[in-house]
Design a protein around this motif. Structure first.
Motif, PDB file in Angstrom:
ATOM      1  N   PHE A  43     -44.024 -99.007  12.954  1.00 50.30           N
ATOM      2  CA  PHE A  43     -45.107 -99.265  13.901  1.00 50.30           C
ATOM      3  C   PHE A  43     -46.256-100.038  13.242  1.00 50.30           C
ATOM      4  O   PHE A  43     -46.874-100.893  13.875  1.00 50.30           O
ATOM      5  CB  PHE A  43     -45.630 -97.953  14.483  1.00 50.30           C
ATOM      6  N   ASP A 358     -35.750 -89.625  16.556  1.00 54.04           N
ATOM      7  CA  ASP A 358     -37.086 -89.088  16.828  1.00 54.04           C
ATOM      8  C   ASP A 358     -37.854 -88.819  15.540  1.00 54.04           C
ATOM      9  O   ASP A 358     -39.048 -89.134  15.425  1.00 54.04           O
ATOM     10  CB  ASP A 358     -36.980 -87.790  17.639  1.00 54.04           C
ATOM     11  N   HIS A 360     -37.487 -90.234  12.636  1.00 56.38           N
ATOM     12  CA  HIS A 360     -37.929 -91.516  12.071  1.00 56.38           C
ATOM     13  C   HIS A 360     -39.173 -92.016  12.809  1.00 56.38           C
ATOM     14  O   HIS A 360     -40.090 -92.575  12.187  1.00 56.38           O
ATOM     15  CB  HIS A 360     -36.808 -92.549  12.177  1.00 56.38           C
ATOM     16  N   ALA A 361     -39.197 -91.834  14.116  1.00 56.43           N
ATOM     17  CA  ALA A 361     -40.366 -92.251  14.892  1.00 56.43           C
ATOM     18  C   ALA A 361     -41.598 -91.434  14.508  1.00 56.43           C
ATOM     19  O   ALA A 361     -42.699 -91.986  14.358  1.00 56.43           O
ATOM     20  CB  ALA A 361     -40.085 -92.111  16.386  1.00 56.43           C
ATOM     21  N   TYR A 362     -41.436 -90.130  14.319  1.00 60.79           N
ATOM     22  CA  TYR A 362     -42.562 -89.281  13.934  1.00 60.79           C
ATOM     23  C   TYR A 362     -43.121 -89.708  12.573  1.00 60.79           C
ATOM     24  O   TYR A 362     -44.330 -89.783  12.377  1.00 60.79           O
ATOM     25  CB  TYR A 362     -42.140 -87.810  13.879  1.00 60.79           C
ATOM     26  N   TRP A 467     -49.940 -91.373  19.224  1.00 61.08           N
ATOM     27  CA  TRP A 467     -48.640 -91.249  19.894  1.00 61.08           C
ATOM     28  C   TRP A 467     -48.591 -92.092  21.164  1.00 61.08           C
ATOM     29  O   TRP A 467     -47.569 -92.689  21.485  1.00 61.08           O
ATOM     30  CB  TRP A 467     -48.329 -89.794  20.208  1.00 61.08           C
ATOM     31  N   GLN A 471     -45.610 -94.833  21.473  1.00 61.68           N
ATOM     32  CA  GLN A 471     -44.531 -94.310  22.305  1.00 61.68           C
ATOM     33  C   GLN A 471     -43.706 -95.391  23.022  1.00 61.68           C
ATOM     34  O   GLN A 471     -42.475 -95.289  23.077  1.00 61.68           O
ATOM     35  CB  GLN A 471     -45.111 -93.314  23.318  1.00 61.68           C
ATOM     36  N   THR A 474     -40.871 -96.585  20.668  1.00 64.65           N
ATOM     37  CA  THR A 474     -39.989 -95.640  19.983  1.00 64.65           C
ATOM     38  C   THR A 474     -38.519 -95.872  20.311  1.00 64.65           C
ATOM     39  O   THR A 474     -37.645 -95.549  19.507  1.00 64.65           O
ATOM     40  CB  THR A 474     -40.365 -94.183  20.335  1.00 64.65           C
ATOM     41  N   ILE A 477     -36.380 -97.706  17.653  1.00 62.92           N
ATOM     42  CA  ILE A 477     -36.050 -97.112  16.353  1.00 62.92           C
ATOM     43  C   ILE A 477     -34.541 -97.012  16.170  1.00 62.92           C
ATOM     44  O   ILE A 477     -33.990 -97.377  15.116  1.00 62.92           O
ATOM     45  CB  ILE A 477     -36.681 -95.713  16.218  1.00 62.92           C
TER      46      ILE A 477
END
Length: 541
Positions: A43, A358, A360-362, A467, A471, A474, A477
């Motif tokens: 991101f 998820d 990896h996104a966090y 977020w 979002q 995401t 990813i």
């Protein structure tokens, strides 16, 4: 659905191996930005822009299972032609990994099933590896007239013990850990009590020697191999980091096999160099792992033309002289990717795969939190430990709970989070799982910030704002990570071919090849570098 084209490369000779490596180099260089990127910065650096927009638009609409099959070379007919060509090419450039024990050198190989005594403590993966590799080593030792094995990076001695007790070979179990040596000895003593009943006399029982030594170079390993006394089957632990006086100087130079089951990082490389430099080593069976720990030296190809001495370096990669002429520097991110497994990806369930995406996104969103609110911490490239794996374990364990308990606990949690989100008017009615994913993101951030000592310095809406910002992106990813994993098997192929080429460059005195010994779905690092010396003189070291 269609599979990728058949492979068209071979590595039976040094020239063929060079040709294959050259093709890989040409293929990988245009994708270096994708290879060198890190999902942590997804991101922050808008990394989805690295990927062809047509590819990304297509893959974002794909079912998760199609993404998981992409690294295995499986394409869909309706994909863009350039994407299909990419997947087809990477499949053709990747080494064939399906288990194959039909090589002529393994003809009539006897693989002894491990009983409960020898397999005690082994997980299914380790048992699969040890059972097959012990049979392979025994067969190769027989072919080259060796009765002894040096097990490099022996760990807890599983392989060494099978070779000793079941195949009656003299074995030295070499490892850098004193703890491993202690465990190996204790385990060997327990097994010996069982096997004494099978031996006509006590002298027939062979117990592995254990040697503790940090192998810092191939010289250390070659010297140890040349000086170890393999006629004495006693446990001996010495802690020496140099190559002098490692073991008893009084020995007889019996031929031996140098073996390693997933010798880590440069240790596998040192094994190959020690094999070439040690006249006593008649054969080599080496399976590497942990490519991310390989040392690497960037070589100016012009220096190789000017001086052969300059061209010969001692880093873990590249090993071969031929590879040093190619303009491909791997770097840490590429070596990390080489550790990935297309077979493991293909076997994931949709639910587990989505959880991985998820996480990896966090982590990538957490990096934005650090950049915005803790810039000095972000500059230090902080490690927050295995927060992602810990979160996945907690989420998987929840799946095992009863439906009533899970629904109740999740409902209470998400209602609380939902109240916080709604109070700031940040919820998105188009995304039903928004609150749930934000809850997991907040949990991830709270844990990471606490570990970094930044726990209570954020306002309530700071995490919500981050977020909300990330979002919409995401969903990219999964496609991004799948494309990178697909490149990983080509990178691993290049590393393996470099090692094979190093052995092939030694000329007709060494016969070398790569063999996929294990089921890759069980043991992803299943490619063994196998080599035998032809007519070597054991009187020379």
């Amino acid at each position: 659905m269609a599979s990728a084209a058949p492979r068209r490369h071979s590595c039976d000779s040094a020239s063929q191996t060079l040709e294959w490596m050259n093709a890989i180099t040409s293929f990988l260089l245009p994708f270096k930005p994708l290879i060198d990127s890190h999902v942590v910065n997804f991101f922050k650096d808008n990394l989805w822009e690295i990927v062809d927009k047509e590819w990304m638009d297509c893959l974002c609409k794909e079912p998760t299972q199609n993404l998981l099959q992409l690294p295995s070379g499986i394409v869909q007919d309706y994909w863009p032609s350039s994407l299909k060509e990419f997947v087809t090419n990477l499949k053709a450039l990747s080494i064939f990994r399906e288990q194959n024990l039909t090589h002529p050198i393994l003809q009539s190989m006897d693989v002894v099933p491990l009983g409960t005594v020898l397999s005690q403590g082994m997980i299914a993966k380790k048992k699969h590896e040890v059972e097959i590799l012990a049979g392979v080593i025994s067969k190769i030792a027989e072919a080259c007239g060796a009765e002894a094995v040096v097990d490099v990076g022996s760990g807890q001695g599983y392989l060494a013990q099978v070779l000793s007790f079941e195949y009656r070979l003299s074995v030295v179990a070499l490892d850098a850990s004193v703890h491993h040596a202690t465990v190996t000895k204790a385990r060997s003593d327990r097994i010996a009590k069982h096997y004494k009943n099978k031996c006509a006399t006590e002298q027939q029982l062979k117990v592995p020697q254990t040697v503790t030594c940090r192998v810092l170079s191939s010289d250390t390993l070659a010297n140890l191999t040349n000086t170890v006394d393999l006629q004495k089957h006693v446990t001996r632990i010495k802690q020496e980091s140099n190559k002098e006086n490692i073991l008893n100087e009084h020995f007889e130079k019996h031929p031996l096999v140098l073996a390693g089951l997933h010798a880590c990082g440069d240790l596998s490389v040192n094994m190959l160099r020690a094999f070439v430099g040690c006249g006593r080593a008649k054969a080599l069976v080496s399976l590497g792992c942990c490519y991310n720990l390989l040392s690497e030296e960037e070589v100016d190809p012009s220096s190789c033309f000017e001086s052969q001495e300059t061209c010969c370096i001692s880093a873990g990669f590249p090993m071969s002289k031929g590879a040093k002429f190619f303009p491909l520097f791997l770097g840490k991110s590429a070596c990390d990717l080489a550790c990935q497994s297309a077979e493991r990806w293909r076997s994931l369930t949709t639910e587990i795969a989505l959880q991985n995406f998820d996480v990896h996104a966090y982590r990538a969103a957490f990096q934005l939190v650090l950049e915005k609110h803790f810039p000095e911490v972000a500059k230090s490239s902080p490690s927050i430990g295995r927060q992602g794996k810990a979160l996945r374990r907690r989420r998987i364990s929840k799946l095992l709970e009863s439906q009533i308990e899970e629904k109740h606990s999740q409902s209470m949690k998400y209602n609380e989070i939902g109240a916080e989100v709604t109070s700031h008017d940040y919820s998105d009615p188009r995304e039903p799982g928004w609150k749930e994913k934000y809850a997991h993101f907040k949990e991830f951030c709270d844990s990471g910030l606490l570990r970094l000592g930044c726990g209570s310095q954020l306002q309530k809406n700071d995490l919500i704002e981050v977020w909300r910002e990330v979002q919409p992106f995401t969903e990219m990813i999964g496609p991004f990570w799948s494309l990178r994993v697909a490149l990983g098997q080509v990178i691993e192929t290049y590393i393996l071919l470099d090692r094979l080429l190093y052995l092939q460059e030694q000329g007709d005195s060494i016969n070398a090849f790569l063999l996929p010994l294990f089921d890759p779905a069980v043991s992803p690092r299943n490619m063994a570098a196998v080599a035998m010396k032809v007519g070597s003189d054991l009187s020379k070291s």
